[in-house]
Design a protein around this motif. Sequence first.
Motif, PDB file in Angstrom:
ATOM      1  N   LEU A 185       0.808  -1.219   0.000  1.00 32.78           N
ATOM      2  CA  LEU A 185       0.000   0.000   0.000  1.00 32.78           C
ATOM      3  C   LEU A 185       0.840   1.268   0.000  1.00 32.78           C
ATOM      4  CD1 LEU A 185      -2.812  -0.998   2.548  1.00 32.78           C
ATOM      5  CD2 LEU A 185      -2.960  -0.926   0.053  1.00 32.78           C
ATOM      6  N   GLU A 186       1.753   1.376   0.971  1.00 34.70           N
ATOM      7  CA  GLU A 186       2.557   2.591   1.125  1.00 34.70           C
ATOM      8  C   GLU A 186       3.686   2.662   0.107  1.00 34.70           C
ATOM      9  OE1 GLU A 186       2.014   1.937   5.934  1.00 34.70           O
ATOM     10  OE2 GLU A 186       4.019   2.065   5.048  1.00 34.70           O
ATOM     11  N   GLY A 187       4.081   1.492  -0.411  1.00 33.56           N
ATOM     12  CA  GLY A 187       5.172   1.452  -1.371  1.00 33.56           C
ATOM     13  C   GLY A 187       4.692   1.338  -2.801  1.00 33.56           C
ATOM     14  N   LEU A 188       4.271   0.145  -3.202  1.00 33.16           N
ATOM     15  CA  LEU A 188       3.944  -0.110  -4.603  1.00 33.16           C
ATOM     16  C   LEU A 188       2.735   0.676  -5.085  1.00 33.16           C
ATOM     17  CD1 LEU A 188       4.511  -1.693  -7.167  1.00 33.16           C
ATOM     18  CD2 LEU A 188       3.120  -3.561  -6.254  1.00 33.16           C
ATOM     19  N   LEU A 189       1.599   0.553  -4.388  1.00 36.53           N
ATOM     20  CA  LEU A 189       0.381   1.237  -4.836  1.00 36.53           C
ATOM     21  C   LEU A 189       0.552   2.747  -4.852  1.00 36.53           C
ATOM     22  CD1 LEU A 189      -2.573   1.171  -5.707  1.00 36.53           C
ATOM     23  CD2 LEU A 189      -3.219   1.114  -3.294  1.00 36.53           C
ATOM     24  N   LEU A 190       1.156   3.294  -3.795  1.00 37.84           N
ATOM     25  CA  LEU A 190       1.318   4.750  -3.736  1.00 37.84           C
ATOM     26  C   LEU A 190       2.288   5.240  -4.809  1.00 37.84           C
ATOM     27  CD1 LEU A 190       0.450   7.289  -2.309  1.00 37.84           C
ATOM     28  CD2 LEU A 190       2.221   6.911  -0.587  1.00 37.84           C
ATOM     29  N   PHE A 191       3.304   4.436  -5.137  1.00 40.66           N
ATOM     30  CA  PHE A 191       4.205   4.800  -6.235  1.00 40.66           C
ATOM     31  C   PHE A 191       3.417   4.907  -7.541  1.00 40.66           C
ATOM     32  CE2 PHE A 191       6.758   3.590  -9.898  1.00 40.66           C
ATOM     33  CZ  PHE A 191       7.839   4.456  -9.795  1.00 40.66           C
ATOM     34  N   ILE A 192       2.546   3.935  -7.802  1.00 37.10           N
ATOM     35  CA  ILE A 192       1.766   3.937  -9.046  1.00 37.10           C
ATOM     36  C   ILE A 192       0.838   5.147  -9.093  1.00 37.10           C
ATOM     37  CG2 ILE A 192      -0.018   2.706 -10.347  1.00 37.10           C
ATOM     38  CD1 ILE A 192       1.227   0.089  -9.285  1.00 37.10           C
ATOM     39  N   VAL A 193       0.173   5.427  -7.971  1.00 35.41           N
ATOM     40  CA  VAL A 193      -0.744   6.575  -7.923  1.00 35.41           C
ATOM     41  C   VAL A 193       0.014   7.873  -8.197  1.00 35.41           C
ATOM     42  CG1 VAL A 193      -2.191   7.965  -6.383  1.00 35.41           C
ATOM     43  CG2 VAL A 193      -2.404   5.468  -6.379  1.00 35.41           C
ATOM     44  N   ILE A 194       1.142   8.050  -7.531  1.00 36.23           N
ATOM     45  CA  ILE A 194       1.909   9.280  -7.716  1.00 36.23           C
ATOM     46  C   ILE A 194       2.469   9.363  -9.131  1.00 36.23           C
ATOM     47  CG2 ILE A 194       4.028  10.478  -7.010  1.00 36.23           C
ATOM     48  CD1 ILE A 194       3.408   9.673  -4.148  1.00 36.23           C
ATOM     49  N   ARG A 195       2.887   8.239  -9.681  1.00 34.58           N
ATOM     50  CA  ARG A 195       3.385   8.225 -11.060  1.00 34.58           C
ATOM     51  C   ARG A 195       2.309   8.710 -12.020  1.00 34.58           C
ATOM     52  NH1 ARG A 195       8.130   7.548 -14.328  1.00 34.58           N
ATOM     53  NH2 ARG A 195       7.367   6.965 -16.396  1.00 34.58           N
ATOM     54  N   ILE A 196       1.086   8.298 -11.796  1.00 32.47           N
ATOM     55  CA  ILE A 196      -0.023   8.764 -12.644  1.00 32.47           C
ATOM     56  C   ILE A 196      -0.187  10.276 -12.517  1.00 32.47           C
ATOM     57  CG2 ILE A 196      -2.530   8.690 -12.945  1.00 32.47           C
ATOM     58  CD1 ILE A 196      -2.382   5.709 -12.138  1.00 32.47           C
ATOM     59  N   PHE A 197      -0.114  10.779 -11.298  1.00 33.28           N
ATOM     60  CA  PHE A 197      -0.286  12.220 -11.107  1.00 33.28           C
ATOM     61  C   PHE A 197       0.873  13.018 -11.700  1.00 33.28           C
ATOM     62  CE2 PHE A 197      -3.636  11.166  -8.118  1.00 33.28           C
ATOM     63  CZ  PHE A 197      -4.495  12.247  -8.227  1.00 33.28           C
ATOM     64  N   THR A 198       2.095  12.490 -11.620  1.00 34.64           N
ATOM     65  CA  THR A 198       3.243  13.242 -12.141  1.00 34.64           C
ATOM     66  C   THR A 198       3.334  13.203 -13.665  1.00 34.64           C
ATOM     67  OG1 THR A 198       4.707  11.319 -11.831  1.00 34.64           O
ATOM     68  CG2 THR A 198       4.619  12.944 -10.048  1.00 34.64           C
ATOM     69  N   HIS A 199       2.954  12.078 -14.275  1.00 37.38           N
ATOM     70  CA  HIS A 199       3.170  11.927 -15.708  1.00 37.38           C
ATOM     71  C   HIS A 199       1.903  11.980 -16.558  1.00 37.38           C
ATOM     72  CE1 HIS A 199       7.099  10.699 -14.258  1.00 37.38           C
ATOM     73  NE2 HIS A 199       7.540  10.724 -15.488  1.00 37.38           N
ATOM     74  N   VAL A 200       0.743  11.789 -15.956  1.00 38.36           N
ATOM     75  CA  VAL A 200      -0.514  11.881 -16.714  1.00 38.36           C
ATOM     76  C   VAL A 200      -1.191  13.226 -16.445  1.00 38.36           C
ATOM     77  CG1 VAL A 200      -2.799  10.876 -17.096  1.00 38.36           C
ATOM     78  CG2 VAL A 200      -0.827   9.372 -16.694  1.00 38.36           C
ATOM     79  N   PHE A 201      -1.297  13.583 -15.178  1.00 38.81           N
ATOM     80  CA  PHE A 201      -1.951  14.845 -14.814  1.00 38.81           C
ATOM     81  C   PHE A 201      -0.959  15.996 -14.638  1.00 38.81           C
ATOM     82  CE2 PHE A 201      -4.849  11.557 -12.927  1.00 38.81           C
ATOM     83  CZ  PHE A 201      -5.868  11.715 -13.858  1.00 38.81           C
ATOM     84  N   HIS A 202       0.338  15.731 -14.784  1.00 36.69           N
ATOM     85  CA  HIS A 202       1.386  16.758 -14.701  1.00 36.69           C
ATOM     86  C   HIS A 202       1.299  17.577 -13.414  1.00 36.69           C
ATOM     87  CE1 HIS A 202       2.432  15.770 -18.826  1.00 36.69           C
ATOM     88  NE2 HIS A 202       1.173  15.934 -19.180  1.00 36.69           N
ATOM     89  N   SER A 203       1.111  16.875 -12.322  1.00 35.68           N
ATOM     90  CA  SER A 203       0.898  17.556 -11.038  1.00 35.68           C
ATOM     91  C   SER A 203       2.154  18.210 -10.478  1.00 35.68           C
ATOM     92  CB  SER A 203       0.337  16.560 -10.014  1.00 35.68           C
ATOM     93  OG  SER A 203      -0.944  16.112 -10.410  1.00 35.68           O
ATOM     94  N   LEU A 204       3.343  17.857 -11.001  1.00 34.76           N
ATOM     95  CA  LEU A 204       4.561  18.531 -10.544  1.00 34.76           C
ATOM     96  C   LEU A 204       4.591  19.993 -10.975  1.00 34.76           C
ATOM     97  CD1 LEU A 204       7.230  15.749 -11.217  1.00 34.76           C
ATOM     98  CD2 LEU A 204       6.428  16.551  -8.995  1.00 34.76           C
ATOM     99  N   ARG A 205       3.720  20.358 -11.901  1.00 36.42           N
ATOM    100  CA  ARG A 205       3.639  21.752 -12.322  1.00 36.42           C
ATOM    101  C   ARG A 205       2.890  22.613 -11.311  1.00 36.42           C
ATOM    102  NH1 ARG A 205       2.009  20.714 -18.709  1.00 36.42           N
ATOM    103  NH2 ARG A 205       3.919  19.560 -19.276  1.00 36.42           N
ATOM    104  N   ARG A 206       2.313  21.957 -10.329  1.00 33.47           N
ATOM    105  CA  ARG A 206       1.647  22.675  -9.234  1.00 33.47           C
ATOM    106  C   ARG A 206       2.408  22.362  -7.947  1.00 33.47           C
ATOM    107  NH1 ARG A 206      -3.252  24.921  -9.844  1.00 33.47           N
ATOM    108  NH2 ARG A 206      -4.323  24.674 -11.844  1.00 33.47           N
TER     109      ARG A 206
END
Length: 274
Positions: A185-206
Amino acid sequence: MPFPDIDPIAFAIGPFAVRWYALGYLFGVGLGALYGYRLLSNKQLWAKGEPPFEAKDIWDFAFWTMLAIVLGGRIGYVLFYNLPYYLSNPLEIINTLDGGMSYHGGMLGLMLAVILFTRKKGGNWLSGLDLIASVSTIGIFLVRIANFINAELYGAPTNAPWGVIFPTDPLQVPRHPSQLYEAALEGLLLFIVIRIFTHVFHSLRRPGMVAGIFGIGYGLARITVEFVRLPDAQLGYLYGTGWITQGMVLSVPMVIAGLGFVIYAATRKQSALR
């Protein structure tokens, strides 16, 4: 199911023994730095094309990371989990052989390190927090696997078919492998969720958005697992409830702070992010 026969010592050279637990931290920082290098090199991911610092500087920061995690984790354990004992035995504070490390303390140490490092480099410290939020799940996954190998931090008794009988358990009953739950949960799943936000939703721009997502995700995952993970023996369940643990108490502020970061990042003007 039976506990897998894995020696906590990965290898030894004469009297010098290297444990999987230490390798979990070492490879967590190393792989995290490699992934961080890739994120920093892709300037299109960041607000105004400006990462918190240059990709080449990640190797200097990796050294800061090791110090911050070890010092923060140890100080956090002393303060959050066994302060009366260490006040009576102050020399034991530096005795890390007892394995006492606090994730929340290590996280606070790492946050302070990245804020200071990013400001030193002239970058946005919120983006610095986003960076460590993006990579720290790698280390969390590896260290939780090492906790399982060490047969420590296991869960409550269970009748589930995946219950594990840990060799360190005095009762020798099947227990929840809570270390593996946390790794997932804290490792694998959260990595995948954050990866989606950084590379699909471009959340690092905020700036601050990814750090907030991490705080919410980790906090909720940790609270969930704490329902089946045994509390530290010296603390037990808090407030006479029979279910509230110190891990829950320390994770609630993470969720609240994470929500604050997300709201702040989401309500900033777009013009300031281009």
